[in-house]
Scaffold this motif. Structure first.
Motif, PDB file in Angstrom:
ATOM      1  N   PRO A   1       1.009  -1.320  -0.050  1.00 22.19           N
ATOM      2  CA  PRO A   1       0.047   0.022  -0.032  1.00 22.19           C
ATOM      3  C   PRO A   1       0.670   1.493  -0.086  1.00 22.19           C
ATOM      4  CG  PRO A   1      -1.105  -1.530   1.577  1.00 22.19           C
ATOM      5  CD  PRO A   1       0.389  -2.214   0.991  1.00 22.19           C
ATOM      6  N   SER A   2       1.978   1.053   0.391  1.00 25.01           N
ATOM      7  CA  SER A   2       2.950   2.332   0.385  1.00 25.01           C
ATOM      8  C   SER A   2       4.164   2.569  -0.431  1.00 25.01           C
ATOM      9  CB  SER A   2       3.440   2.693   1.998  1.00 25.01           C
ATOM     10  OG  SER A   2       4.187   1.446   2.381  1.00 25.01           O
ATOM     11  N   GLU A   3       4.484   1.464  -1.095  1.00 21.39           N
ATOM     12  CA  GLU A   3       5.907   1.166  -1.769  1.00 21.39           C
ATOM     13  C   GLU A   3       5.599   0.496  -2.944  1.00 21.39           C
ATOM     14  OE1 GLU A   3       9.255   2.281  -0.064  1.00 21.39           O
ATOM     15  OE2 GLU A   3       8.671   2.113   2.217  1.00 21.39           O
ATOM     16  N   ARG A   4       6.900   0.653  -3.929  1.00 23.58           N
ATOM     17  CA  ARG A   4       6.844  -0.202  -5.129  1.00 23.58           C
ATOM     18  C   ARG A   4       8.298  -0.611  -5.291  1.00 23.58           C
ATOM     19  NH1 ARG A   4       2.945   0.177  -9.889  1.00 23.58           N
ATOM     20  NH2 ARG A   4       4.199  -1.671 -10.432  1.00 23.58           N
ATOM     21  N   GLY A   5       8.766  -1.912  -5.651  1.00 20.98           N
ATOM     22  CA  GLY A   5       9.959  -1.913  -5.743  1.00 20.98           C
ATOM     23  C   GLY A   5      10.465  -3.616  -6.386  1.00 20.98           C
ATOM     24  N   THR A   6      11.449  -3.898  -6.058  1.00 20.09           N
ATOM     25  CA  THR A   6      11.971  -5.227  -6.675  1.00 20.09           C
ATOM     26  C   THR A   6      12.062  -6.216  -5.316  1.00 20.09           C
ATOM     27  OG1 THR A   6      12.605  -4.533  -8.454  1.00 20.09           O
ATOM     28  CG2 THR A   6      13.443  -6.654  -8.043  1.00 20.09           C
ATOM     29  N   ILE A   7      11.780  -7.546  -5.227  1.00 17.68           N
ATOM     30  CA  ILE A   7      11.998  -8.344  -4.371  1.00 17.68           C
ATOM     31  C   ILE A   7      12.609  -9.656  -4.828  1.00 17.68           C
ATOM     32  CG2 ILE A   7       9.852  -9.527  -4.522  1.00 17.68           C
ATOM     33  CD1 ILE A   7       9.939  -9.695  -1.214  1.00 17.68           C
ATOM     34  N   ARG A   8      13.629 -10.318  -4.135  1.00 15.01           N
ATOM     35  CA  ARG A   8      14.335 -11.468  -4.573  1.00 15.01           C
ATOM     36  C   ARG A   8      13.823 -12.309  -3.560  1.00 15.01           C
ATOM     37  NH1 ARG A   8      16.853  -7.356  -6.879  1.00 15.01           N
ATOM     38  NH2 ARG A   8      17.484  -7.472  -9.153  1.00 15.01           N
ATOM     39  N   LEU A   9      13.111 -13.593  -3.891  1.00 11.37           N
ATOM     40  CA  LEU A   9      12.823 -14.428  -2.703  1.00 11.37           C
ATOM     41  C   LEU A   9      14.024 -15.846  -3.005  1.00 11.37           C
ATOM     42  CD1 LEU A   9       9.117 -14.970  -3.493  1.00 11.37           C
ATOM     43  CD2 LEU A   9      10.168 -13.261  -1.740  1.00 11.37           C
ATOM     44  N   CYS A  10      14.251 -16.299  -1.834  1.00 11.53           N
ATOM     45  CA  CYS A  10      15.023 -17.570  -1.818  1.00 11.53           C
ATOM     46  C   CYS A  10      14.288 -18.450  -2.782  1.00 11.53           C
ATOM     47  CB  CYS A  10      15.302 -18.051  -0.268  1.00 11.53           C
ATOM     48  SG  CYS A  10      16.549 -19.354  -0.489  1.00 11.53           S
ATOM     49  N   SER A  11      15.018 -19.389  -3.577  1.00 19.71           N
ATOM     50  CA  SER A  11      14.438 -20.459  -4.218  1.00 19.71           C
ATOM     51  C   SER A  11      14.556 -21.800  -3.617  1.00 19.71           C
ATOM     52  CB  SER A  11      15.256 -20.346  -5.800  1.00 19.71           C
ATOM     53  OG  SER A  11      16.322 -20.851  -5.602  1.00 19.71           O
ATOM     54  N   ILE A  12      14.994 -21.799  -2.525  1.00 18.96           N
ATOM     55  CA  ILE A  12      14.834 -23.110  -1.862  1.00 18.96           C
ATOM     56  C   ILE A  12      13.798 -23.359  -1.230  1.00 18.96           C
ATOM     57  CG2 ILE A  12      16.201 -24.477   0.077  1.00 18.96           C
ATOM     58  CD1 ILE A  12      18.698 -23.060  -0.681  1.00 18.96           C
ATOM     59  N   TYR A  13      13.037 -24.365  -1.322  1.00 15.25           N
ATOM     60  CA  TYR A  13      11.412 -24.539  -0.898  1.00 15.25           C
ATOM     61  C   TYR A  13      11.648 -24.647   0.615  1.00 15.25           C
ATOM     62  CZ  TYR A  13       6.887 -26.329  -0.594  1.00 15.25           C
ATOM     63  OH  TYR A  13       5.577 -26.620  -0.131  1.00 15.25           O
ATOM     64  N   GLY A  14      10.720 -23.839   1.050  1.00 15.48           N
ATOM     65  CA  GLY A  14      10.776 -23.672   2.591  1.00 15.48           C
ATOM     66  C   GLY A  14      11.667 -22.697   3.187  1.00 15.48           C
ATOM     67  N   CYS A  15      12.533 -22.044   2.430  1.00 17.77           N
ATOM     68  CA  CYS A  15      13.413 -20.999   3.004  1.00 17.77           C
ATOM     69  C   CYS A  15      12.312 -19.548   2.577  1.00 17.77           C
ATOM     70  CB  CYS A  15      14.554 -20.955   2.430  1.00 17.77           C
ATOM     71  SG  CYS A  15      15.727 -19.589   2.963  1.00 17.77           S
ATOM     72  N   TYR A  16      12.458 -18.621   3.801  1.00 18.55           N
ATOM     73  CA  TYR A  16      11.674 -17.498   3.694  1.00 18.55           C
ATOM     74  C   TYR A  16      12.540 -16.275   3.646  1.00 18.55           C
ATOM     75  CZ  TYR A  16       8.306 -20.690   5.364  1.00 18.55           C
ATOM     76  OH  TYR A  16       7.537 -22.055   5.374  1.00 18.55           O
ATOM     77  N   ASP A  17      13.918 -16.472   3.233  1.00 21.20           N
ATOM     78  CA  ASP A  17      14.836 -15.290   3.144  1.00 21.20           C
ATOM     79  C   ASP A  17      14.565 -14.561   1.886  1.00 21.20           C
ATOM     80  OD1 ASP A  17      16.012 -16.233   5.611  1.00 21.20           O
ATOM     81  OD2 ASP A  17      17.728 -17.226   4.617  1.00 21.20           O
ATOM     82  N   HIS A  18      14.803 -13.186   1.927  1.00 30.43           N
ATOM     83  CA  HIS A  18      14.409 -12.691   0.813  1.00 30.43           C
ATOM     84  C   HIS A  18      15.387 -11.239   0.770  1.00 30.43           C
ATOM     85  CE1 HIS A  18      12.030 -10.677   3.844  1.00 30.43           C
ATOM     86  NE2 HIS A  18      11.968  -9.617   3.198  1.00 30.43           N
ATOM     87  N   LEU A  19      15.561 -10.641  -0.430  1.00 31.41           N
ATOM     88  CA  LEU A  19      16.049  -9.352  -0.432  1.00 31.41           C
ATOM     89  C   LEU A  19      14.909  -8.315  -1.162  1.00 31.41           C
ATOM     90  CD1 LEU A  19      19.695 -10.217  -2.029  1.00 31.41           C
ATOM     91  CD2 LEU A  19      19.263  -9.614   0.581  1.00 31.41           C
ATOM     92  N   CYS A  20      14.847  -7.106  -0.551  1.00 35.41           N
ATOM     93  CA  CYS A  20      13.947  -6.305  -1.071  1.00 35.41           C
ATOM     94  C   CYS A  20      14.242  -4.951  -1.071  1.00 35.41           C
ATOM     95  CB  CYS A  20      12.584  -6.336  -0.245  1.00 35.41           C
ATOM     96  SG  CYS A  20      11.149  -5.427  -0.980  1.00 35.41           S
ATOM     97  N   ASP A  21      13.972  -3.885  -2.003  1.00 31.90           N
ATOM     98  CA  ASP A  21      14.408  -2.897  -2.239  1.00 31.90           C
ATOM     99  C   ASP A  21      13.930  -1.671  -0.882  1.00 31.90           C
ATOM    100  OD1 ASP A  21      15.353  -3.386  -4.602  1.00 31.90           O
ATOM    101  OD2 ASP A  21      13.883  -2.328  -5.967  1.00 31.90           O
ATOM    102  N   PHE A  22      13.017  -2.184  -0.071  1.00 31.25           N
ATOM    103  CA  PHE A  22      12.211  -1.417   0.871  1.00 31.25           C
ATOM    104  C   PHE A  22      12.061  -2.441   1.992  1.00 31.25           C
ATOM    105  CE2 PHE A  22       9.014  -2.316  -2.161  1.00 31.25           C
ATOM    106  CZ  PHE A  22       7.868  -2.919  -1.441  1.00 31.25           C
ATOM    107  N   ASP A  23      11.604  -1.671   3.229  1.00 36.42           N
ATOM    108  CA  ASP A  23      11.388  -2.685   4.560  1.00 36.42           C
ATOM    109  C   ASP A  23       9.922  -2.763   4.193  1.00 36.42           C
ATOM    110  OD1 ASP A  23      13.853  -2.582   5.684  1.00 36.42           O
ATOM    111  OD2 ASP A  23      13.399  -0.628   6.550  1.00 36.42           O
TER     112      ASP A  23
END
Length: 131
Positions: A34-56
């Motif tokens: 609702p407040s931001e737009r950007g890019t996220i990169r999700l971990c491709s390992i099934y069951g892993c919830y780690d990610h990198l995102c342009d914003f919090d």
């Protein structure tokens, strides 16, 4: 198991070998809250919830997810069945066949794999991943 996924609309791969997470290519997507737009990169390992995102990301927020190639929204008619969540599920097509669904609510860990032709796709999956 590191899954390889693609867009259910245009068929282009979401895999980003330039940004690795846990020594595996990440899944690159466009994301909107609702407040931001950007890019996220999700971990491709099934069951892993780690990610990198342009914003919090804010816990509990529902995100809209888009293909970085065709920019179509990735959404399904399915809703998260975790108690009191009910957020839309986000579909990815597995390159080997079938789909992976993840919850669009940040902090919810609900996800599942679905196969249309279970026998054939499980055989491919086991052949690919040696399980």
């Amino acid at each position: 198991v590191s899954l390889r996924v693609k867009c259910p609309h245009c068929g282009n791969s979401f895999m980003d070998s330039e940004t690795m997470l846990h020594e595996a290519p990440s899944i690159k997507l466009n994301i909107e809250t609702p407040s931001e737009r950007g890019t996220i990169r999700l971990c491709s390992i099934y069951g892993c919830y780690d990610h990198l995102c342009d914003f919090d990301l804010k816990k509990g927020e529902i995100a809209r997810v888009y293909c970085p190639t065709c920019n179509k929204e990735l959404k399904s008619n399915d809703e998260c069945d975790v108690a009191n969540c009910n957020a839309p599920m986000v579909p990815f097509t597995l390159e080997l066949g079938g789909k992976v669904f993840i919850c669009s609510r940040y902090g919810c860990t609900n996800h599942f794999v679905a196969f249309e032709d279970l026998e054939t796709q499980l055989r491919r999956f086991y052949h690919e991943y040696g399980e």
